[in-house]
Design a protein around this motif. Structure first.
Motif, PDB file in Angstrom:
ATOM      1  N   ILE A 137      35.197  39.247  42.789  1.00  0.00           N
ATOM      2  CA  ILE A 137      35.354  38.016  41.634  1.00  0.00           C
ATOM      3  C   ILE A 137      36.690  37.786  41.777  1.00  0.00           C
ATOM      4  CG2 ILE A 137      33.564  39.056  40.233  1.00  0.00           C
ATOM      5  CD1 ILE A 137      35.603  40.469  38.709  1.00  0.00           C
ATOM      6  N   GLY A 138      36.882  36.433  41.212  1.00  0.00           N
ATOM      7  CA  GLY A 138      38.122  35.973  41.067  1.00  0.00           C
ATOM      8  C   GLY A 138      38.990  36.220  39.831  1.00  0.00           C
ATOM      9  N   VAL A 139      40.359  36.829  40.107  1.00  0.00           N
ATOM     10  CA  VAL A 139      41.322  37.115  38.849  1.00  0.00           C
ATOM     11  C   VAL A 139      42.408  36.271  38.766  1.00  0.00           C
ATOM     12  CG1 VAL A 139      40.478  39.599  39.275  1.00  0.00           C
ATOM     13  CG2 VAL A 139      42.299  39.005  40.503  1.00  0.00           C
ATOM     14  N   ILE A 179      48.011  29.841  42.690  1.00  0.00           N
ATOM     15  CA  ILE A 179      47.829  31.090  43.120  1.00  0.00           C
ATOM     16  C   ILE A 179      46.277  31.429  43.233  1.00  0.00           C
ATOM     17  CG2 ILE A 179      48.062  32.175  41.057  1.00  0.00           C
ATOM     18  CD1 ILE A 179      49.436  34.595  42.643  1.00  0.00           C
ATOM     19  N   ARG A 180      45.800  31.902  44.346  1.00  0.00           N
ATOM     20  CA  ARG A 180      44.299  32.331  44.345  1.00  0.00           C
ATOM     21  C   ARG A 180      44.399  33.701  44.554  1.00  0.00           C
ATOM     22  NH1 ARG A 180      40.163  29.385  43.200  1.00  0.00           N
ATOM     23  NH2 ARG A 180      39.185  29.769  45.300  1.00  0.00           N
ATOM     24  N   SER A 181      43.461  34.525  43.686  1.00  0.00           N
ATOM     25  CA  SER A 181      43.228  35.975  44.180  1.00  0.00           C
ATOM     26  C   SER A 181      41.799  36.389  43.803  1.00  0.00           C
ATOM     27  CB  SER A 181      44.291  36.863  43.122  1.00  0.00           C
ATOM     28  OG  SER A 181      44.460  36.288  41.919  1.00  0.00           O
ATOM     29  N   LYS A 182      41.290  37.415  44.561  1.00  0.00           N
ATOM     30  CA  LYS A 182      40.226  37.889  44.244  1.00  0.00           C
ATOM     31  C   LYS A 182      40.286  39.320  44.407  1.00  0.00           C
ATOM     32  CE  LYS A 182      37.632  34.034  45.583  1.00  0.00           C
ATOM     33  NZ  LYS A 182      36.742  33.604  44.586  1.00  0.00           N
ATOM     34  N   MET A 183      39.001  40.057  43.500  1.00  0.00           N
ATOM     35  CA  MET A 183      39.299  41.352  43.365  1.00  0.00           C
ATOM     36  C   MET A 183      37.890  42.029  44.042  1.00  0.00           C
ATOM     37  SD  MET A 183      39.499  43.866  40.098  1.00  0.00           S
ATOM     38  CE  MET A 183      38.017  43.202  39.265  1.00  0.00           C
ATOM     39  N   ASP A 184      38.088  42.899  45.005  1.00  0.00           N
ATOM     40  CA  ASP A 184      36.822  43.412  45.899  1.00  0.00           C
ATOM     41  C   ASP A 184      36.384  44.655  45.109  1.00  0.00           C
ATOM     42  OD1 ASP A 184      36.547  41.094  47.612  1.00  0.00           O
ATOM     43  OD2 ASP A 184      38.224  42.226  48.616  1.00  0.00           O
TER      44      ASP A 184
END
Length: 148
Positions: A98-100, A109-114
């Motif tokens: 999901i994106g955080v 800024i683009r970040s994802k949490m796995d």
């Protein structure tokens, strides 16, 4: 006199209907075969929000995440739709991306949490949580939050 007074779309109605049916059939045939399964996984993940929310709560306590992104914002309604969800065949393990977002206003800024979790005795336990910062390139990295 009957056919002379009909409007042009009334005369062409059969062809329009046939064209519509063919286009709809072509569209449906191009959809991925996994679509029904993916929709079912997404629905299941929405019915168990504690998995992603619990992982987000753990990530919020990480000092490196706080330094880079700031205080992480709560999940939004469509975060899981923009990410991905996959359950095992038995339904006792799940992988969610999901994106955080943080409250720091870093441009683009683009970040994802796995998240990888397993169900043990009816309760979800986290196996792996990591945050990937994808953009901007100078911040690009993977931050391990929890590894078992």
């Amino acid at each position: 006199m009957g056919t002379q007074n009909r409007l042009w779309y009334q005369k062409k109605r059969t062809w329009f209907l046939l064209f519509f049916v063919i286009c709809t059939g072509l569209f449906i045939s191009t959809l991925p075969k996994e679509l029904p399964r993916n929709v079912a996984y997404l629905a299941k993940a929405y019915s168990e929000p504690e998995i992603a929310e619990g992982a987000l709560a753990i990530a919020k306590r990480n000092p490196k995440i706080i330094a880079l992104l700031g205080e992480l914002e709560p999940m939004h309604t469509f975060d899981m739709v923009e990410g991905s969800v996959g359950y095992s065949k038995t339904g006792d393990s799940v992988a969610i991306t999901i994106g955080v977002r943080g409250d720091k206003k870093i441009k683009n800024i683009r970040s994802k949490m796995d998240v990888l979790a397993e169900k043990v005795n009816g309760k979800w336990e986290y196996v792996n949580i990591k945050v990937r910062i994808k953009k901007p390139d100078e911040l690009k990295q993977t931050i391990p939050i929890l590894v078992k």
